[in-house]
Design a protein around this motif. Structure first.
Motif, PDB file in Angstrom:
ATOM      1  N   GLY A  29       0.793  -1.220   0.000  1.00 18.60           N
ATOM      2  CA  GLY A  29       0.000   0.000   0.000  1.00 18.60           C
ATOM      3  C   GLY A  29       0.828   1.275   0.000  1.00 18.60           C
ATOM      4  N   VAL A  30       2.031   1.232   0.588  1.00 19.79           N
ATOM      5  CA  VAL A  30       2.841   2.457   0.694  1.00 19.79           C
ATOM      6  C   VAL A  30       3.295   2.974  -0.661  1.00 19.79           C
ATOM      7  N   ILE A  31       3.317   2.123  -1.697  1.00 25.94           N
ATOM      8  CA  ILE A  31       3.702   2.594  -3.031  1.00 25.94           C
ATOM      9  C   ILE A  31       2.584   2.439  -4.058  1.00 25.94           C
ATOM     10  N   SER A  32       1.397   2.014  -3.614  1.00 26.74           N
ATOM     11  CA  SER A  32       0.327   1.764  -4.587  1.00 26.74           C
ATOM     12  C   SER A  32      -1.024   2.364  -4.210  1.00 26.74           C
ATOM     13  N   LEU A  33      -1.310   2.523  -2.926  1.00 28.67           N
ATOM     14  CA  LEU A  33      -2.646   2.943  -2.521  1.00 28.67           C
ATOM     15  C   LEU A  33      -3.020   4.304  -3.103  1.00 28.67           C
ATOM     16  N   HIS A  34      -2.069   5.225  -3.122  1.00 30.13           N
ATOM     17  CA  HIS A  34      -2.350   6.568  -3.633  1.00 30.13           C
ATOM     18  C   HIS A  34      -2.668   6.575  -5.127  1.00 30.13           C
ATOM     19  N   LYS A  35      -2.240   5.518  -5.844  1.00 31.15           N
ATOM     20  CA  LYS A  35      -2.511   5.447  -7.280  1.00 31.15           C
ATOM     21  C   LYS A  35      -3.988   5.209  -7.564  1.00 31.15           C
ATOM     22  N   GLY A  36      -4.735   4.783  -6.550  1.00 34.65           N
ATOM     23  CA  GLY A  36      -6.175   4.596  -6.719  1.00 34.65           C
ATOM     24  C   GLY A  36      -6.978   5.839  -6.394  1.00 34.65           C
ATOM     25  N   ASN A  37      -6.290   6.930  -6.061  1.00 33.06           N
ATOM     26  CA  ASN A  37      -7.011   8.160  -5.735  1.00 33.06           C
ATOM     27  C   ASN A  37      -7.844   8.625  -6.929  1.00 33.06           C
ATOM     28  N   PHE A  38      -9.094   9.036  -6.650  1.00 29.88           N
ATOM     29  CA  PHE A  38     -10.049   9.291  -7.724  1.00 29.88           C
ATOM     30  C   PHE A  38     -10.244  10.767  -8.030  1.00 29.88           C
ATOM     31  N   ASP A  39      -9.817  11.635  -7.107  1.00 34.61           N
ATOM     32  CA  ASP A  39     -10.058  13.064  -7.329  1.00 34.61           C
ATOM     33  C   ASP A  39      -8.986  13.910  -6.638  1.00 34.61           C
ATOM     34  N   TYR A  50      -9.079   0.906 -10.726  1.00 39.93           N
ATOM     35  CA  TYR A  50      -9.763   1.589  -9.628  1.00 39.93           C
ATOM     36  C   TYR A  50      -9.850   0.631  -8.437  1.00 39.93           C
ATOM     37  N   ASN A  51      -9.913   1.211  -7.249  1.00 40.04           N
ATOM     38  CA  ASN A  51     -10.076   0.404  -6.045  1.00 40.04           C
ATOM     39  C   ASN A  51     -11.415   0.716  -5.398  1.00 40.04           C
ATOM     40  N   LEU A  52     -12.270  -0.284  -5.293  1.00 37.89           N
ATOM     41  CA  LEU A  52     -13.633  -0.079  -4.795  1.00 37.89           C
ATOM     42  C   LEU A  52     -13.677   0.254  -3.308  1.00 37.89           C
ATOM     43  N   ASP A  53     -12.583  -0.007  -2.591  1.00 35.95           N
ATOM     44  CA  ASP A  53     -12.559   0.226  -1.152  1.00 35.95           C
ATOM     45  C   ASP A  53     -12.259   1.673  -0.782  1.00 35.95           C
ATOM     46  N   LEU A  54     -11.673   2.439  -1.690  1.00 34.18           N
ATOM     47  CA  LEU A  54     -11.228   3.787  -1.364  1.00 34.18           C
ATOM     48  C   LEU A  54     -12.399   4.758  -1.248  1.00 34.18           C
ATOM     49  N   ASN A  55     -12.349   5.619  -0.248  1.00 30.94           N
ATOM     50  CA  ASN A  55     -13.405   6.617  -0.066  1.00 30.94           C
ATOM     51  C   ASN A  55     -13.481   7.581  -1.247  1.00 30.94           C
ATOM     52  N   ARG A 100     -15.573   5.899  -3.838  1.00 36.69           N
ATOM     53  CA  ARG A 100     -16.983   5.774  -3.440  1.00 36.69           C
ATOM     54  C   ARG A 100     -17.698   7.129  -3.465  1.00 36.69           C
ATOM     55  N   ASN A 101     -16.959   8.184  -3.108  1.00 40.04           N
ATOM     56  CA  ASN A 101     -17.575   9.510  -3.044  1.00 40.04           C
ATOM     57  C   ASN A 101     -17.719  10.179  -4.402  1.00 40.04           C
ATOM     58  N   SER A 102     -16.860   9.802  -5.352  1.00 39.15           N
ATOM     59  CA  SER A 102     -16.799  10.557  -6.605  1.00 39.15           C
ATOM     60  C   SER A 102     -17.257   9.797  -7.837  1.00 39.15           C
ATOM     61  N   PHE A 103     -17.325   8.457  -7.752  1.00 36.71           N
ATOM     62  CA  PHE A 103     -17.677   7.698  -8.946  1.00 36.71           C
ATOM     63  C   PHE A 103     -19.148   7.897  -9.309  1.00 36.71           C
ATOM     64  N   LYS A 104     -19.384   8.142 -10.573  1.00 35.50           N
ATOM     65  CA  LYS A 104     -20.751   8.316 -11.074  1.00 35.50           C
ATOM     66  C   LYS A 104     -21.201   7.029 -11.777  1.00 35.50           C
ATOM     67  N   LYS A 105     -22.338   6.494 -11.341  1.00 30.66           N
ATOM     68  CA  LYS A 105     -22.803   5.215 -11.879  1.00 30.66           C
ATOM     69  C   LYS A 105     -23.052   5.253 -13.375  1.00 30.66           C
ATOM     70  N   ASP A 106     -23.478   6.413 -13.877  1.00 29.86           N
ATOM     71  CA  ASP A 106     -23.773   6.490 -15.307  1.00 29.86           C
ATOM     72  C   ASP A 106     -22.498   6.467 -16.156  1.00 29.86           C
ATOM     73  N   LYS A 107     -21.351   6.532 -15.492  1.00 25.86           N
ATOM     74  CA  LYS A 107     -20.074   6.463 -16.221  1.00 25.86           C
ATOM     75  C   LYS A 107     -19.420   5.088 -16.107  1.00 25.86           C
ATOM     76  N   ALA A 108     -20.140   4.131 -15.557  1.00 24.23           N
ATOM     77  CA  ALA A 108     -19.592   2.784 -15.425  1.00 24.23           C
ATOM     78  C   ALA A 108     -19.378   2.173 -16.808  1.00 24.23           C
ATOM     79  N   PRO A 109     -18.274   1.476 -17.026  1.00 24.64           N
ATOM     80  CA  PRO A 109     -18.005   0.870 -18.336  1.00 24.64           C
ATOM     81  C   PRO A 109     -18.937  -0.309 -18.600  1.00 24.64           C
ATOM     82  N   ASN A 110     -19.103  -0.632 -19.876  1.00 25.77           N
ATOM     83  CA  ASN A 110     -19.932  -1.784 -20.239  1.00 25.77           C
ATOM     84  C   ASN A 110     -19.262  -3.099 -19.867  1.00 25.77           C
ATOM     85  N   GLU A 111     -17.946  -3.072 -19.823  1.00 26.45           N
ATOM     86  CA  GLU A 111     -17.192  -4.292 -19.527  1.00 26.45           C
ATOM     87  C   GLU A 111     -16.062  -3.960 -18.557  1.00 26.45           C
TER      88      GLU A 111
END
Length: 464
Positions: free
Chosen positions: A31-41, A433-438, A441-452
């Protein structure tokens, strides 16, 4: 003696480096070299009346930035010291296993240096018989807990090394005329291990036992003001950092806790059992199996020998050291009682592992024929210890199959359940993307979810 030492040292190097790329990754490790790479905003930081914004692109590329240790200091409960090295490792231009090796090697090197320093201090400073010193060296070298975390990106091996250095400072201070320079060095070590702040209690105790505590404070305010100023300059930033962690990062809520419903006797019994569990976890490895019950009898034996046999024979400076080391344990238990430090999480026992070893060494050194007994134990246990360590470390090899992801041809990867390694394994043409990150969860828009998309976890199956 030299041949046995070299044999143990070579096997220690093998244990600390031969599995370093293969041990499975986990949240507190990679996590010390990877967790921040999942930051969404973007992230807004507020300090008092000031606020500033850090762009998500900057956060995602922290591994090559000198902001990386500050990110560790504010976002994790880890001390930032060893992570000042990360920006120099050029991780972004390395392949996955080279990244793993580069960062975990910090822990492997500090663990190896720690074991050698422990042996040196036993023989050269405490004047412990070299075979007893080698026995203590072997207990640390073949500790399963120590070797597991020497193959880990977390700073627990560095914490343990800083504890040994803190003890070395105390030992030097008992016999040096210029002891203030050693105390100053500990102010630097706090950046690498927050718990080294406890050694200031040791410094005060040494000055008290040396009957020079008033003189020391007077010297700091008069002829040795340079040490006072230097220590203030070193300590103020780390104190500000700790205040920041407690107020902004809310690090305090992640601390240890004790069941408040325990009565006094249940609490004492619980603390004793947890303490024995922690000690057992760090010395198991040199012993071929887990001797938890024997630990209790060993503690009673050490206590009996220490009080009724060894203490009166120990030289004055060593008496001061062993008294402080015992005081360190008592303060740790006191802080645990108030939910400030953990005992029940065995990885934290690595922090006071050197203290335990030095107490045992100082007490046992006064026993006649301890050198012969130590040599017999080393010869009898060394080969089972090597075998035991290899079996345990081999059992922790990762079975994560990245080819399954590559062969799927899907470029949008969603990880969950503490699975972070894909962030540093796959190149920029993948969206991860990491589904566990706040932030997700706070910023993802469902209408932008990929088809696959591809759901990926290294320890759970999907229910979707």
């Amino acid at each position: 003696f030299l041949l046995v030492f070299i044999f143990i040292l070579i096997n220690s190097i093998i244990l600390k480096f031969s599995y370093i790329k293969d041990i499975y990754t986990e949240y507190d490790d990679i996590g010390v070299i990877s967790l921040h790479k999942g930051n969404f905003d973007d992230k807004e930081i507020k300090i008092l009346n000031f606020s500033f914004e850090i762009k998500k692109e900057t956060i995602k590329n922290l591994n090559s930035s000198f902001l990386h240790p500050f990110y560790i200091a504010t976002g994790w409960t880890y001390a930032p010291g060893q992570y000042f090295i990360v920006p120099f490792l050029n991780l972004e231009n390395k392949k996955y296993y080279s990244k793993i090796l580069s960062v975990r090697a910090i822990s492997s090197i500090t663990s190896l240096l720690n074991s050698i320093l422990i042996l040196y201090m036993c023989i050269k400073i405490l004047n412990i018989n070299r075979w007893l010193g080698l026995l203590i060296f072997s207990i640390f070298t073949f500790s399963l807990n120590s070797n597991i975390y020497s193959n880990h990106m977390s700073p627990y091996s560095t914490y343990s090394f800083c504890t040994t250095l803190g003890i070395l400072i105390c030992m030097k201070a008992t016999s040096s005329k210029n002891y203030l320079k050693f105390y100053t060095f500990n102010s630097i070590l706090i950046y690498f291990s927050y718990t080294n702040i406890l050694f200031y209690l040791g410094f005060l105790y040494i000055e008290f036992r040396k009957k020079r505590i008033i003189k020391t404070f007077y010297d700091l305010l008069t002829q040795n003001k340079k040490y006072l100023i230097l220590n203030l300059l070193l300590l103020l930033p780390i104190l500000f950092l700790i205040l920041f962690k407690l107020t902004i990062s809310k690090a305090g809520i992640r601390g240890a806790s004790i069941d408040p419903n325990l009565n006094f006797f249940e609490l004492i019994e619980y603390i004793c059992s947890q303490f024995l569990l922690s000690i057992n976890s760090i010395q198991t490895g040199f012993l071929p199996i887990n001797f938890q019950k024997i630990n209790l009898f060993f503690f009673i034996l050490i206590l009996f020998i220490g009080i009724f046999y060894s203490y009166k024979k120990i030289v004055f400076n060593n008496k001061i050291i062993i008294e402080f080391l015992i005081l360190y344990f008592l303060v740790w238990i006191f802080l645990y009682f108030f939910n400030k430090v953990p005992i029940d999480q065995t990885r934290h026992a690595l922090i006071y592992f050197p203290i335990y070893l030095f107490i045992v060494g100082i007490i046992l050194k006064e026993i006649r024929y301890i050198n012969i007994l130590s040599a017999i134990l080393i010869i009898a246990l060394i080969f089972p210890a090597i075998k035991n360590n290899h079996e345990i470390l081999n059992s922790k090899k990762s079975n994560f199959n990245y080819n399954l992801i590559v062969n799927s041809k899907i470029k949008k990867i969603y990880t969950y359940s503490d699975t972070l390694s894909p962030f540093i394994f796959f190149l920029e043409d993948y969206e991860i993307y990491n589904l566990d990150l706040n932030s997700y969860r706070n910023s993802f828009k469902k209408d932008k979810a990929p088809n696959e998309l591809l759901l990926v976890s290294q320890n759970q199956s999907s229910t979707i």
